[in-house]
Structures are given as structure tokens and as C-alpha cells.
Write a protein that holds these residues in place. Structure first.
Motif, PDB file in Angstrom:
ATOM      1  N   GLY A 375     -13.935 -12.936 -37.409  1.00  0.00           N
ATOM      2  CA  GLY A 375     -12.908 -13.842 -36.505  1.00  0.00           C
ATOM      3  C   GLY A 375     -11.414 -13.047 -36.560  1.00  0.00           C
ATOM      4  N   SER A 376     -11.305 -11.971 -37.339  1.00  0.00           N
ATOM      5  CA  SER A 376      -9.998 -11.454 -37.614  1.00  0.00           C
ATOM      6  C   SER A 376      -9.865 -10.061 -37.002  1.00  0.00           C
ATOM      7  CB  SER A 376      -9.666 -11.436 -39.226  1.00  0.00           C
ATOM      8  OG  SER A 376      -9.824 -12.687 -39.535  1.00  0.00           O
ATOM      9  N   ILE A 377      -8.626  -9.716 -36.820  1.00  0.00           N
ATOM     10  CA  ILE A 377      -8.300  -8.236 -36.775  1.00  0.00           C
ATOM     11  C   ILE A 377      -7.259  -7.636 -37.695  1.00  0.00           C
ATOM     12  CG2 ILE A 377      -8.708  -8.553 -34.265  1.00  0.00           C
ATOM     13  CD1 ILE A 377      -5.571  -8.375 -33.737  1.00  0.00           C
ATOM     14  N   ARG A 378      -7.337  -6.389 -38.025  1.00  0.00           N
ATOM     15  CA  ARG A 378      -6.454  -5.686 -39.113  1.00  0.00           C
ATOM     16  C   ARG A 378      -5.462  -4.899 -38.179  1.00  0.00           C
ATOM     17  NH1 ARG A 378      -7.652  -1.079 -43.588  1.00  0.00           N
ATOM     18  NH2 ARG A 378      -6.932   0.074 -41.796  1.00  0.00           N
ATOM     19  N   LEU A 379      -4.288  -5.185 -38.888  1.00  0.00           N
ATOM     20  CA  LEU A 379      -3.153  -4.302 -38.673  1.00  0.00           C
ATOM     21  C   LEU A 379      -2.548  -3.546 -39.514  1.00  0.00           C
ATOM     22  CD1 LEU A 379      -3.078  -6.994 -36.315  1.00  0.00           C
ATOM     23  CD2 LEU A 379      -0.591  -6.590 -36.319  1.00  0.00           C
ATOM     24  N   SER A 380      -2.303  -2.319 -39.604  1.00  0.00           N
ATOM     25  CA  SER A 380      -1.742  -1.698 -40.611  1.00  0.00           C
ATOM     26  C   SER A 380      -0.232  -1.347 -40.332  1.00  0.00           C
ATOM     27  CB  SER A 380      -2.344  -0.380 -41.001  1.00  0.00           C
ATOM     28  OG  SER A 380      -1.517   0.620 -41.516  1.00  0.00           O
ATOM     29  N   PHE A 381       0.809  -1.712 -41.094  1.00  0.00           N
ATOM     30  CA  PHE A 381       2.228  -1.797 -40.922  1.00  0.00           C
ATOM     31  C   PHE A 381       2.709  -0.474 -41.682  1.00  0.00           C
ATOM     32  CE2 PHE A 381       3.402  -4.244 -44.496  1.00  0.00           C
ATOM     33  CZ  PHE A 381       2.527  -5.558 -44.590  1.00  0.00           C
ATOM     34  N   ALA A 382       1.622   0.534 -42.215  1.00  0.00           N
ATOM     35  CA  ALA A 382       2.062   1.921 -42.356  1.00  0.00           C
ATOM     36  C   ALA A 382       2.479   2.512 -41.308  1.00  0.00           C
ATOM     37  CB  ALA A 382       1.048   2.363 -43.444  1.00  0.00           C
ATOM     38  N   ALA A 383       3.397   2.075 -40.320  1.00  0.00           N
ATOM     39  CA  ALA A 383       3.774   2.686 -39.172  1.00  0.00           C
ATOM     40  C   ALA A 383       5.336   2.710 -39.006  1.00  0.00           C
ATOM     41  CB  ALA A 383       2.952   2.136 -37.903  1.00  0.00           C
ATOM     42  N   SER A 384       5.806   3.377 -38.131  1.00  0.00           N
ATOM     43  CA  SER A 384       7.329   3.171 -37.898  1.00  0.00           C
ATOM     44  C   SER A 384       7.699   2.014 -37.532  1.00  0.00           C
ATOM     45  CB  SER A 384       7.831   4.441 -37.218  1.00  0.00           C
ATOM     46  OG  SER A 384       7.436   4.155 -35.614  1.00  0.00           O
ATOM     47  N   GLU A 385       9.004   1.453 -37.954  1.00  0.00           N
ATOM     48  CA  GLU A 385       9.537   0.228 -37.208  1.00  0.00           C
ATOM     49  C   GLU A 385       9.556   0.099 -35.926  1.00  0.00           C
ATOM     50  OE1 GLU A 385      10.788   2.070 -39.701  1.00  0.00           O
ATOM     51  OE2 GLU A 385      10.838   0.772 -41.546  1.00  0.00           O
ATOM     52  N   ALA A 386       9.925   1.393 -35.058  1.00  0.00           N
ATOM     53  CA  ALA A 386       9.791   1.325 -33.612  1.00  0.00           C
ATOM     54  C   ALA A 386       8.429   0.691 -33.125  1.00  0.00           C
ATOM     55  CB  ALA A 386      10.245   2.528 -32.985  1.00  0.00           C
ATOM     56  N   ASP A 387       7.391   1.606 -33.808  1.00  0.00           N
ATOM     57  CA  ASP A 387       6.056   1.475 -33.359  1.00  0.00           C
ATOM     58  C   ASP A 387       5.561  -0.014 -33.640  1.00  0.00           C
ATOM     59  OD1 ASP A 387       5.587   3.721 -32.338  1.00  0.00           O
ATOM     60  OD2 ASP A 387       4.348   4.576 -33.717  1.00  0.00           O
ATOM     61  N   ILE A 388       6.136  -0.641 -34.770  1.00  0.00           N
ATOM     62  CA  ILE A 388       5.721  -1.769 -35.076  1.00  0.00           C
ATOM     63  C   ILE A 388       6.202  -3.044 -34.150  1.00  0.00           C
ATOM     64  CG2 ILE A 388       5.905  -3.882 -36.819  1.00  0.00           C
ATOM     65  CD1 ILE A 388       5.867  -1.502 -38.996  1.00  0.00           C
ATOM     66  N   GLU A 389       7.602  -2.851 -34.024  1.00  0.00           N
ATOM     67  CA  GLU A 389       8.194  -3.615 -32.793  1.00  0.00           C
ATOM     68  C   GLU A 389       7.458  -3.648 -31.437  1.00  0.00           C
ATOM     69  OE1 GLU A 389      10.545  -5.910 -33.287  1.00  0.00           O
ATOM     70  OE2 GLU A 389      11.643  -5.214 -35.060  1.00  0.00           O
ATOM     71  N   LYS A 390       7.105  -2.326 -30.845  1.00  0.00           N
ATOM     72  CA  LYS A 390       6.351  -2.183 -29.594  1.00  0.00           C
ATOM     73  C   LYS A 390       5.217  -2.829 -29.690  1.00  0.00           C
ATOM     74  CE  LYS A 390       5.732   2.212 -27.004  1.00  0.00           C
ATOM     75  NZ  LYS A 390       6.064   3.609 -27.529  1.00  0.00           N
ATOM     76  N   ALA A 391       4.341  -2.568 -30.830  1.00  0.00           N
ATOM     77  CA  ALA A 391       3.074  -3.225 -31.013  1.00  0.00           C
ATOM     78  C   ALA A 391       3.007  -4.862 -30.975  1.00  0.00           C
ATOM     79  CB  ALA A 391       2.350  -2.575 -32.299  1.00  0.00           C
ATOM     80  N   LEU A 392       3.839  -5.415 -31.611  1.00  0.00           N
ATOM     81  CA  LEU A 392       4.033  -6.883 -31.762  1.00  0.00           C
ATOM     82  C   LEU A 392       4.358  -7.449 -30.337  1.00  0.00           C
ATOM     83  CD1 LEU A 392       6.025  -7.260 -35.183  1.00  0.00           C
ATOM     84  CD2 LEU A 392       3.697  -8.166 -34.635  1.00  0.00           C
ATOM     85  N   ALA A 393       5.323  -6.706 -29.674  1.00  0.00           N
ATOM     86  CA  ALA A 393       5.763  -7.088 -28.317  1.00  0.00           C
ATOM     87  C   ALA A 393       4.343  -7.256 -27.342  1.00  0.00           C
ATOM     88  CB  ALA A 393       6.806  -6.274 -27.706  1.00  0.00           C
ATOM     89  N   ARG A 394       3.720  -5.816 -27.475  1.00  0.00           N
ATOM     90  CA  ARG A 394       2.313  -5.874 -26.742  1.00  0.00           C
ATOM     91  C   ARG A 394       1.576  -6.842 -27.263  1.00  0.00           C
ATOM     92  NH1 ARG A 394       1.555   0.708 -26.113  1.00  0.00           N
ATOM     93  NH2 ARG A 394       3.605   1.057 -25.161  1.00  0.00           N
ATOM     94  N   LEU A 395       1.225  -7.300 -28.142  1.00  0.00           N
ATOM     95  CA  LEU A 395       0.351  -8.221 -28.747  1.00  0.00           C
ATOM     96  C   LEU A 395       0.656  -9.353 -28.056  1.00  0.00           C
ATOM     97  CD1 LEU A 395      -0.444  -7.458 -32.478  1.00  0.00           C
ATOM     98  CD2 LEU A 395      -2.113  -7.370 -30.825  1.00  0.00           C
ATOM     99  N   ALA A 396       1.917  -9.927 -28.317  1.00  0.00           N
ATOM    100  CA  ALA A 396       2.510 -11.087 -27.843  1.00  0.00           C
ATOM    101  C   ALA A 396       2.152 -11.343 -26.096  1.00  0.00           C
ATOM    102  CB  ALA A 396       3.809 -11.281 -28.135  1.00  0.00           C
TER     103      ALA A 396
END
Ligand SMILES: Cc1ncc(COP(=O)(O)O)c(C=O)c1O
Length: 404
Positions: A375-396
Motif C-alpha cells: 500500500g505504499s510507494i518509495r521516493l528517494s531524495f538522493a536527487a537534486s533539489e530542483a528535481d525534488i520540487e518538480k516531482a512533488l508538484a507533479r505528485l500533488a
């Protein structure tokens, strides 16, 4: 004459050895990128930083000094001595250099331990969510995984009483990964004491303690179960330089255990790979004994990203997430969102949800099925800050668009 089919000769073992979902998602991301899609990938389990320069220079110097030959299988004495010192000073673990073995990555230390202790019929207690490789290795050895699960509300940590209830005369090994991949959970000393009491009361139970994320720690204190009273003989502590020192490609891990176990593990290793690379082991000494500024700088970057990721995920309705005291992973529970629809897709499983997030929204994550938590998903934040922001916006945006 019938056509010769080599694939038909493969034994059943080859079917169990598959890291499945992680590899599938990483490959799918590459395929979509190759087709020109803008994909942000939060799938990888390795630091996005390069190895600190002092470690690189030590490897180069060792190579030039002629350390290019076979290593003793157990590892060079100088690194084993440096590790004995490190384990005592940082973890309170009391092992001499002869009780330490150096491996080609922590993964090999885990395999050496499991192959040394587990036979057909032996039960291995695994605390889900867990790193998928444990289960594969246990099955590889013919053992039986006994999976116990913890929820977000339990901060992803299986309570000691549930472990006690799952033990049988066939139990042989408990795998404990603190800090934990994929959840970031950290077991406190008191929690480890409760587990140690259960382990001590069993006639043949040992613990494999995987501490590879110890330096990627934000809140709380690292505690080692092998340092608790009467646990020295019961615990195999596994660790490595891959994560904390950003050395994944170098393949340098180690294990500490009493001598009969260490000797058996070394015999397992000698069958498959021989000793770890000589100049990498010399560089390992430089990593352990040199300045730790780069390790600390990386930790601070991960901590800031952790804050961003937690805030981003907590703002999405239907996503449940516990604290992340350590590691560079977030493991949100998305079970409330499963069964919802997007257009004509009904997303019944985390595998389907992750496929849809990647294919329709360009954000790659890993389904929890890879970690014994569907029932879960894994996100790795061993990624650039820009990619993390972009991914979070897309997820939301994506998750907010699902209909019940
Ligand atoms: C919990 C855990 N243990 C061990 C390893 C293996 O580390 P190494 O690269 O040293 O083999 C990993 C790598 O992802 C991991 O997540």
C-alpha cells in the motif's frame, strides 16, 4: 534433431533472484526518456554526490604504489584494524580485527551471512517494510522468510511483542535494518533492548544488523544492537561505505561477528569473489580516518531535502507519512488512494499507481510491493533539489486529480 534451448536449462533459483519493481521502474524511466519524455526519477538508492576527493586521491595513490594485486579474502589487516577502532569508538561494538571481514559491498556481507547460517527449513524473521534484497537472499539460501509488518502509525517499526509471537523452534535469524531502507525508521536503544531480550531468550536466534545508513541521520541517536549486553555472540553487524561516503560504485562493505561466523563468511566469499579490491580498501582507510566534512555536508543536504519532501507529501490528501529520522527515502502510505480512477484507469495497486505516475505525469517512484508493503510507494531524495520540487508538484497534481 530438436532445437537446443539453453533457457530451458536454467534452474528455479534464477527465477527467485530478481529485484523486480526497482529495476523495472528504472528501466521504464530510461525508455520513456529515450522517447523524449521529461521524466523526474526518484527511484535510485544511491547518493547523487561524487565520492569525496580525499578518498579518490587515496585510491589513486594506492594504485600507483602497486596495490593492484589480490587481497586476502578476509580483507587487508590495516583496514580491518581501522574498522575495529571505528566500531568501538562510534558504535560501542567490541570486535577485534580478526572478527571483521571486508566484502565487495555490504550486499556481499549479507549474502555471506545468510549463506553461512541459513539452510532449507530455517526461518528468517523480516520486518516489513524491508529492503527487497534480504528476501531474495534468504530464498536463494533455501530459507523461509517470515514477514512481520509495521504500519505508518507504528512509525514503520514492528513492536517487540509481535516479534516474540512469531518465533518458532525453526527461527534462526532476525534481520534488522536501522536506519531502514525504505522507511527511514530508526530504532532507539530502548527499542533495541526490547528486541535483544527476545533474541536472548531463544536457543538459536541470531540477528543480522544492517547499519549501512548510519551516517545519514537527522534526528535521534544511532544505536547498535550488537553493543547491548550479551549480544556480541548473537549479532552479525553489516555496514559499508556505499551510502555515507558516497562510494556505491567502489564496492566496499564489511561485517563484524565472532570468529567462527567470520571464518565461515570468509569461506563463502572465497568461493564466489575472493577479497575486495586492494586499492579500494586502502582508500577505505582514508575515508574512515580522514576528515568527515564532506560526509557532514551531504548529510545536511539530505536533511534539507527530507524537510521539503515531508512538507510536500503531508500536504497531499490521502497520503500518510511518518517521520523520517534518517536515510534518503520517504515511504508514504497511499492505500487510501488505491482503487480510485484516473480517466478510464482504475488504480487498484501501488504497481498500477506507480506506472500511471510515470507514464502520465513523468515522475518515477517505486511501488511498495518491492519492499513487502503493497500500500505504499518509495521516493528517494538522493536527487537534486530542483528535481525534488518538480516531482512533488507533479505528485500533488496527479494524486489530487484521482476520483473515488
Ligand atoms: C539496506 C541496505 N543494505 C545494504 C545495501 C547494499 O549496499 P552495498 O552497495 O554496499 O552493497 C543497500 C543498498 O541499497 C541497502 O539499501
Amino acid at each position: 534433431m530438436s532445437r537446443f534451448d539453453p533457457a530451458s536449462l536454467l534452474v528455479a533459483r534464477t527465477q527467485t533472484a530478481d529485484e523486480g519493481a526497482i529495476i523495472r521502474m528504472a528501466q521504464k524511466s530510461r525508455d520513456l526518456r529515450a522517447k523524449g519524455m521529461d521524466v523526474v526519477s526518484l527511484t535510485v538508492g544511491e547518493p547523487d554526490f561524487d565520492t569525496p576527493i580525499n578518498i579518490q586521491e587515496a585510491a589513486t595513490a594506492a594504485m600507483k604504489a602497486g596495490f593492484t594485486h589480490y587481497s586476502p579474502v578476509q580483507g587487508i589487516p590495516e583496514l580491518r584494524a581501522a574498522l575495529a577502532k571505528k566500531l568501538k569508538a562510534e558504535n560501542g561494538l567490541d570486535y577485534s580485527a580478526s572478527e571483521i571481514s571486508i566484502t565487495n559491498g555490504a550486499k556481499q556481507a549479507i549474502a555471506n551471512a545468510v549463506l553461512s547460517l541459513i539452510d532449507a527449513g530455517d526461518e528468517v524473521i523480516m520486518l516489513a517494510p524491508y529492503w527487497v534484497s534480504y528476501e531474495i537472499t534468504v530464498r536463494f539460501a533455501g530459507g523461509t522468510p517470515v514477514v512481520l509488518s509495521a504500519s505508518v502509525e507504528e512509525n514503520y517499526k514492528v513492536p517487540a511483542a509481535r516479534i516474540a509471537a512469531a518465533l518458532s523452534p525453526r527461527s534462526k535469524l532476525l534481520i534488522l535494518n536501522s536506519p531502514c531502507n525504505p522507511t527511514g525508521a530508526l530504532w532507539s536503544k530502548a527499542e533495541l533492548e526490547a528486541i535483544a531480550a527476545i533474541v536472548r531468550s531463544h536457543p538459536r536466534l541470531m540477528v543480522l544488523a544492517d547499519e549501512i545508513y548510519e551516517y545519514i541521520l537527522f534526528d535521534g541517536e544511532m544505536a547498535s544492537i550488537g553493543a547491548l549486553p550479551h549480544m556480541r555472540e548473537r549479532v552479525i553487524t553489516v555496514n559499508g561505505l556505499s551510502k555515507g561516503f558516497a562510494m556505491t560504485g567502489w564496492r566496499l562493505g564489511y561485517a563484524a561477528a565472532v570468529e567462527p561466523i567470520t571464518r565461515a563468511m570468509t569461506r563463502m566469499q572465497s568461493t564466489i569473489t575472493t577479497g575486495a579490491n586492494q586499492f579500494v580498501q586502502r582508500a577505505g582507510i582514508a575515508a574512515l580516518e580522514g576528515p568527515r566534512d564532506a560526509v557532514e555536508a551531504m548529510r545536511l543536504r539530505y536533511r534539507a531535502r527530507r524537510d521539503t519532501v515531508l512538507a510536500g507529501l503531508r500536504a497531499i490528501a490521502g497520503v500518510r507519512i511518518g517521520p523520517i529520522p534518517a536515510t534518503f527515502y520517504a515511504f508514504p502510505d497511499v492505500s487510501e488512494l488505491l482503487g480510485r480512477t484516473a480517466g478510464n484507469h482504475r488504480l487498484d495497486t501501488s504497481d498500477l499507481l506507480c506506472d500511471w505516475l510515470l507514464e502520465e505525469h513523468g515522475v518515477a517512484t517505486v511501488p511498495g510491493t518491492a519492499f513487502g508493503a503493497a500500500g505504499s510507494i518509495r521516493l528517494s531524495f538522493a536527487a537534486s533539489e530542483a528535481d525534488i520540487e518538480k516531482a512533488l508538484a507533479r505528485l500533488a497534481k496527479a494524486l489530487g486529480s484521482l476520483r473515488a
